[in-house]
Write an enzyme that holds these catalytic residues in place. Structure first.
Site, PDB file in Angstrom:
ATOM      1  N   THR A  94      46.712  53.167  39.521  1.00  0.00           N
ATOM      2  CA  THR A  94      45.630  52.395  38.908  1.00  0.00           C
ATOM      3  C   THR A  94      46.125  51.883  37.568  1.00  0.00           C
ATOM      4  O   THR A  94      46.370  52.669  36.644  1.00  0.00           O
ATOM      5  CB  THR A  94      44.372  53.252  38.728  1.00  0.00           C
ATOM      6  OG1 THR A  94      43.964  53.769  40.005  1.00  0.00           O
ATOM      7  CG2 THR A  94      43.232  52.420  38.152  1.00  0.00           C
ATOM      8  N   LYS A 169      39.108  48.860  41.752  1.00  0.00           N
ATOM      9  CA  LYS A 169      39.251  50.294  41.476  1.00  0.00           C
ATOM     10  C   LYS A 169      38.742  50.630  40.076  1.00  0.00           C
ATOM     11  O   LYS A 169      38.065  51.646  39.865  1.00  0.00           O
ATOM     12  CB  LYS A 169      40.729  50.708  41.607  1.00  0.00           C
ATOM     13  CG  LYS A 169      41.051  52.157  41.216  1.00  0.00           C
ATOM     14  CD  LYS A 169      40.392  53.159  42.137  1.00  0.00           C
ATOM     15  CE  LYS A 169      40.667  54.600  41.706  1.00  0.00           C
ATOM     16  NZ  LYS A 169      42.063  55.022  41.911  1.00  0.00           N
TER      17      LYS A 169
END
Length: 267
Positions: A94, A169
């Site tokens: 991420t 995300k």
């Protein structure tokens, strides 16, 4: 058709179970900075590469799941030039969407496809093969990556071009953190009204106020018990603030999320 040769870098608490799921279906090569981490993979039939470059040269599909942007760029600078034209890099970390776009450009210059594909579900989801995989990239790259993603993922979605998976995300994780902040406030309000905390938590989990963030918050004894997870969510909340500054929506999510996250990480 020959089996897809896969590789994985970042075999930690989340990447490790993902790699194990890949090994159930595909030949797998792994590499880690600490060689002892690779021992259990070798015992199960995986190949252990001596270097990032050796792994890249051996694989048709490489999954990368390291912690931050700097680590992604450092590893990719060594990995991508060694990968075969026509192979694919799946970026499961991420990170900033801009970093994913930068890595896609690097891959393109070497004839390598790329999908940024952060995941949701944690280690339990990876172990069960039920992760959500949030993808950004071309349709062709997505189609190429999907058979491998199906080894650990249940819901696999293409959201747009490179970086789109990261954006989704970051929003998802910030919302979870905000839900945990709201859970904290709700349970504290219930206690202030004289309602039994445990009973209220069980009621909400079966009622319209429920959320995954509430369920997680309700089962931790106190905020500091979630310190490790909170640090990761705090990183993602800060990423949202950096990619969507000045937004009232960002400010709302950030404020509610940090009401819990800062308590969990700083006390």
């Amino acid at each position: 058709m020959a089996a897809i040769s896969t590789g994985f870098i970042g075999i930690g608490s989340q990447g490790g179970p993902m790699a194990h799921r890949m090994l159930l279906r595909f030949p797998l090569t792994v590499w880690a900075r600490r060689p002892e981490v690779t021992a259990e993979f070798a015992e199960k039939g995986a190949t252990v590469a001596a270097s990032v470059e050796e792994l890249g040269a051996a694989c048709d599909h490489v999954g990368l799941c390291v912690v931050n942007d700097a680590d992604v760029l450092e590893i990719c600078g060594r990995l991508v030039p060694a990968m075969k034209p026509g192979s694919l890099l799946a970026l499961h970390s991420t990170i900033l969407p801009e970093t994913a776009i930068r890595v896609e450009a690097l891959c393109g210059s070497h004839g390598v496809a790329m999908v940024d594909a952060p995941v949701s579900g944690g280690a339990p989801g990876a172990e069960a093969g039920t992760m959500t995989v949030m993808c950004g990239g071309s349709q062709a790259a997505f189609d190429q990556a999907k058979p491998v993603f199906e080894s650990f993922g249940k819901l696999i979605v293409l959201l747009g071009g490179a970086g789109a998976g990261q954006k989704a995300k970051i929003v998802n994780n910030t919302l979870m953190a905000a839900n945990m902040g709201l859970a904290q406030a709700a349970l504290q309000a219930g206690e202030a009204l004289g309602v039994d905390r445990k009973a209220l938590a069980e009621l909400v989990k079966a009622s319209s106020g429920r959320s995954f963030g509430f369920e997680v918050y309700a089962r931790i004894p106190e905020p500091r018990a979630f310190e490790h997870g909170a640090k990761m969510l705090l990183k993602d909340t800060n990423l949202l603030a950096s990619i969507l500054p000045g937004s009232a929506d960002t400010a709302m999510l950030e404020s509610v999320a940090k009401s819990f996250l800062l308590l969990a990480t700083e006390g």
